[in-house]
Design an enzyme around this catalytic site. Structure first.
Site, PDB file in Angstrom:
ATOM      1  N   PHE A 170      -3.190  -1.504   5.231  1.00 21.37           N
ATOM      2  CA  PHE A 170      -4.138  -2.575   4.912  1.00 21.37           C
ATOM      3  C   PHE A 170      -5.131  -2.206   3.808  1.00 21.37           C
ATOM      4  CE2 PHE A 170      -2.835  -3.281   9.381  1.00 21.37           C
ATOM      5  CZ  PHE A 170      -2.035  -4.377   9.143  1.00 21.37           C
ATOM      6  N   GLY A 171      -6.314  -2.853   3.780  1.00 20.11           N
ATOM      7  CA  GLY A 171      -7.271  -2.704   2.676  1.00 20.11           C
ATOM      8  C   GLY A 171      -7.631  -1.262   2.393  1.00 20.11           C
ATOM      9  N   SER A 172      -7.314  -0.767   1.220  1.00 16.55           N
ATOM     10  CA  SER A 172      -7.490   0.634   0.903  1.00 16.55           C
ATOM     11  C   SER A 172      -7.540   0.806  -0.603  1.00 16.55           C
ATOM     12  CB  SER A 172      -6.332   1.437   1.487  1.00 16.55           C
ATOM     13  OG  SER A 172      -5.106   0.913   0.997  1.00 16.55           O
ATOM     14  N   ARG A 173      -7.502   2.062  -1.066  1.00 12.84           N
ATOM     15  CA  ARG A 173      -7.463   2.322  -2.494  1.00 12.84           C
ATOM     16  C   ARG A 173      -6.926   3.722  -2.738  1.00 12.84           C
ATOM     17  NH1 ARG A 173     -13.832   2.730  -3.957  1.00 12.84           N
ATOM     18  NH2 ARG A 173     -13.646   4.607  -5.167  1.00 12.84           N
ATOM     19  N   HIS A 227       0.808  -1.215   0.000  1.00 13.05           N
ATOM     20  CA  HIS A 227       0.000   0.000   0.000  1.00 13.05           C
ATOM     21  C   HIS A 227       0.845   1.271   0.000  1.00 13.05           C
ATOM     22  CE1 HIS A 227      -3.721  -2.272   0.544  1.00 13.05           C
ATOM     23  NE2 HIS A 227      -2.888  -3.131   1.062  1.00 13.05           N
TER      24      HIS A 227
END
Length: 128
Positions: A88-91, A7
């Site tokens: 972690f989970g992202s964009r 990330h």
């Protein structure tokens, strides 16, 4: 990006950071459309050397509770240079000029400092 992706966020083009905005928010799944407006996010306005503008928005996800941005307005970025990190989970949403020719397909896995996301035409030449 999912929890198994890296990330580290990189500049999409050479240019100068004109402005930076932070927005507090929720932490819904970053894959949902509403995450772009609802979630914690940090936006960078980058002005390319040819005067054209790009905006990168780091968007936190369901698990990600921390956005890091290493640059301030006035900073010079080179294409591929790291400007931030999201845990972690992202964009990252990238807003391009209307005449940009997008090269990356929806769902395609792209690689930092390697994948071409779009071409921006200039009057004298074709540049990334």
């Amino acid at each position: 990006m999912n929890v198994f992706n890296v990330h580290s966020n990189r500049a999409p083009a050479d240019g100068v950071v004109k402005e930076r905005w932070y927005f507090g928010g929720a932490f819904v799944n970053a894959a949902l459309d509403k995450a772009s407006l609802s979630n914690e996010r940090n936006a960078l306005w980058i002005q390319r050397d040819d005067g054209r503008d790009l905006t990168c928005v780091q968007v936190a996800g369901l698990i990600a509770r921390r956005i890091l941005c290493y640059v301030e307005p006035g900073a010079r970025l080179e294409r591929g240079q790291r400007f931030g990190f999201i845990r972690f989970g992202s964009r990252v949403d990238l807003y391009l000029p209307p005449d940009a020719q997008v090269k990356a397909a929806i769902g395609e896995k792209v690689y930092a400092a390697q994948s071409v996301l779009a071409w921006l035409k200039t009057p004298s030449s074709k540049t990334r």
